[in-house]
Design a protein around this motif. Structure first.
Motif, short mmCIF file in Angstrom:
data_model
loop_
_atom_site.label_atom_id
_atom_site.label_comp_id
_atom_site.label_asym_id
_atom_site.label_seq_id
_atom_site.Cartn_x
_atom_site.Cartn_y
_atom_site.Cartn_z
N UNK A 446 0.81 -1.21 0.00
CA UNK A 446 0.00 0.00 0.00
C UNK A 446 0.85 1.27 0.00
N UNK A 447 2.07 1.18 -0.55
CA UNK A 447 2.91 2.36 -0.68
C UNK A 447 3.49 2.43 -2.09
N UNK A 448 4.01 3.61 -2.42
CA UNK A 448 4.65 3.79 -3.73
C UNK A 448 5.83 2.84 -3.88
N UNK A 449 6.58 2.63 -2.78
CA UNK A 449 7.76 1.77 -2.85
C UNK A 449 7.41 0.31 -3.12
N UNK A 450 6.18 -0.09 -2.83
CA UNK A 450 5.78 -1.48 -3.02
C UNK A 450 5.37 -1.83 -4.43
N UNK A 451 5.41 -0.85 -5.34
CA UNK A 451 4.91 -1.10 -6.71
C UNK A 451 5.78 -2.07 -7.49
N UNK A 452 7.00 -2.30 -7.05
CA UNK A 452 7.84 -3.30 -7.70
C UNK A 452 7.67 -4.68 -7.10
N UNK A 453 6.81 -4.79 -6.10
CA UNK A 453 6.59 -6.07 -5.43
C UNK A 453 5.12 -6.43 -5.40
N UNK A 454 4.55 -6.53 -4.18
CA UNK A 454 3.18 -7.03 -4.05
C UNK A 454 2.11 -5.96 -4.27
N UNK A 455 2.50 -4.72 -4.46
CA UNK A 455 1.52 -3.68 -4.76
C UNK A 455 1.16 -3.73 -6.25
N UNK A 456 0.49 -4.82 -6.62
CA UNK A 456 0.19 -5.05 -8.04
C UNK A 456 -0.90 -4.13 -8.55
N UNK A 457 -1.69 -3.53 -7.64
CA UNK A 457 -2.69 -2.55 -8.07
C UNK A 457 -2.10 -1.20 -8.36
#
Length: 546
Positions: A446-457
């Motif tokens: 649920x953060x900008x930094x997570x977009x390369x991992x599990x933040x698939x949305x």
């Protein structure tokens, strides 16, 4: 459709003779899994089934004590580290237990720990772990049995992040394998760990067999064999536990399942708060093309309208009965911040229609579906073969229809579902996340930094990021900070949070000393034993009875 029963193969390794162990309270455990644990190796985990098996094969430096505040580092349980010392507010020294060995007999040393931290801190190798370890500056050895961890920031959960995020790998076996080839390596196919169980063999798509390590340095396991059967169909899973083929099942329909299982005398039901949250994830980038915003769901008012269109309480009640609560944020029941979550947007179909109309969506042709510029508001929901989510999806579809939104349910097999999630090939995805005991792991999804991992949305709001950082680094009581995080997430509506379930666990009643932990159901299997008066045939033979 009823899936065929997985084939049960004879175990390759002979059981120890009666002279080598007390036969009275030893036995075998057969677990049904809906997912296949195909790569239960640190840095290759991903799916829950892989994590479950990895916890039997690989140890951590330490493990959270039962009921522990994750910031209380004095009451963690030793695993690879027999003790630790806080040198200052940024530095922790761990002394490794000299009795710890890999399953090939080689001692566990500081080389293994330093190598593994280095690999898991690399975002190119394991972005999820690297994100949790982003404030760990360096890990250095001091001799063969001491490692020193130095952090770049002071925060209360340094110890938790360090010991729970990393399961050391045997450097003597894997440090010569390029990270890009690790998943296809022989080690990944036949892992060598240091935990209470060692790898025996895997029959792809059918089962995995593990054997107890007789000389396990923390204590002799009394469950000699663990067999994990793969059965994806919910009816097949129930049949396997009811006919005695298996001993344990953690996923079954929470309304119809308990009465059927209670009628089966040898099976008992165990419950506990879970670390899982299920939700409808909005893709904020175009379907399959992350270079462009989603033409519909990138609009926060549309996401709010869809949230307001759902009356989640009857959906959760009909699906989970007494074993689930409506979720309003990515916060599970077993996490202490659950009490800080504020309610999400209330069920308000007229308000949802008003929001949609304000954004230009109206039913101009009278077909019941709103449209804009001639394009109907139609969305696809990707759905894995999960009994609870299969029950909820048609109810969600119908409630969306009532506000003029067409929802097409796309049911796909587990591997295809995961592949499409990772590629962003969805409008909505019926997701479930297994969280940590610490709330700080919201950074992953649920953060900008997570977009390369599990933040698939691909949700990204720098304001929310700053709130999460403030809560993470607060030196006093953090209730207000975490309350602010969850309120901000609610306003942004990156997902419709559906349910925080209670864990339902079915287990044969011959097992004793049973403890289940929300963070790892099977972590303590090696401490279980079998009631001598209730032993069954497979406790003697080492395999499932037919």
């Amino acid at each position: 459709m009823i899936a065929t029963r997985p084939l049960i193969f004879a175990l390759l390794l002979p059981l120890n003779g009666a002279a080598q162990r007390p036969a009275s309270d030893h036995g075998s455990l057969v677990i049904i899994m809906g997912q296949e644990p195909s790569t239960p190796v640190p840095t290759l985990l991903g799916a829950k089934a892989n994590n479950d098996v990895s916890d039997l094969l690989f140890l951590r430096l330490a493990w959270p004590g039962r009921g522990l505040n994750p910031a209380d580092e004095k009451h963690y349980e030793p695993e690879l580290a027999r003790s630790w010392t806080r040198q200052d507010s940024l530095t922790i020294a761990f002394d490794l237990d000299p009795r710890a060995t890999w399953h090939d007999g080689v001692p566990v040393t500081s080389r293994d720990v330093v190598f593994s931290f280095s690999r898991m801190m690399d975002p190119a190798i394991d972005p999820q772990r690297a994100l949790l370890l982003r404030f760990l500056a360096r890990v250095t050895p001091e001799g063969d049995h001491r490692v020193v961890l130095r952090f770049s920031r002071v925060y209360s959960l340094q110890f938790f992040d360090a010991v729970t995020s990393v399961q050391p790998l045997p450097a003597h076996l894997v440090d010569s394998i390029p990270a890009s080839r690790f998943a296809a390596s022989e080690f990944a196919k036949h892992p060598v760990g240091n935990g209470p169980y060692r790898w025996v063999r895997r029959e792809a798509g059918r089962q995995l067999e593990l054997a107890a390590v007789p000389g396990f340095f923390l204590g002799v396991p009394k469950i000699d064999r663990v067999v994990l059967l793969v059965a994806r169909d919910p009816d097949a899973q129930m049949n396997l536990i009811l006919d005695g083929t298996a001993d344990a099942l953690e996923t079954f329909p929470p309304v119809s399942g308990p009465p059927r299982l209670r009628a089966n005398t040898p099976i008992r039901l165990l419950t506990m708060p879970s670390l899982t949250v299920s939700y409808l994830l909005f893709n904020q980038r175009a379907y399959g093309d992350r270079s462009r915003p989603h033409p519909i769901l990138s609009d926060v008012e549309i996401r709010r309208a869809l949230t307001m269109a759902l009356d989640r309480s009857p959906i959760v009640r009909s699906t989970y009965g007494a074993y689930g609560q409506v979720a309003n944020a990515p916060v599970p029941l077993a996490q202490w911040t659950n009490r800080l979550v504020t309610p999400a947007f209330a069920f308000d179909p007229p308000g949802a229609r008003t929001l949609l109309a304000r954004r230009g969506w109206a039913d101009r042709d009278g077909d019941g579906i709103v449209e804009k510029d001639g394009v109907p508001l139609a969305l696809r929901l990707n759905l894995p073969p999960n009994a609870a989510r299969l029950t909820m999806a048609p109810q969600i579809q119908e409630q969306f229809r009532r506000v003029g939104v067409r929802l097409d349910i796309v049911r796909v097999d587990g591997p295809v579902w995961i592949e499409r999630r990772n590629k962003g090939e969805f409008d909505l995805d019926f997701s479930a996340a297994t969280m940590d005991l610490s709330p700080t792991n919201v950074v992953q999804s649920w953060t900008c930094a997570g977009r390369n991992g599990s933040n698939v949305g691909q949700y990204c709001n720098p304001v929310v990021d700053s709130l999460i950082e403030a809560a993470t680094f607060a030196t006093t009581a953090t209730d207000a900070q975490w309350r602010a995080v969850y309120a901000a997430l609610t306003r942004d509506a990156p997902a419709i949070f559906m349910v925080a379930p209670v864990t339902l666990f079915a287990l044969h009643n011959r097992f004793r000393n049973v403890t289940l932990r929300p963070e790892s159901y099977y972590h303590d299997i090696w401490r279980w034993s079998v009631d001598p008066s209730r032993r069954i045939a497979r406790d003697e033979s080492g395999g499932p009875s037919r």
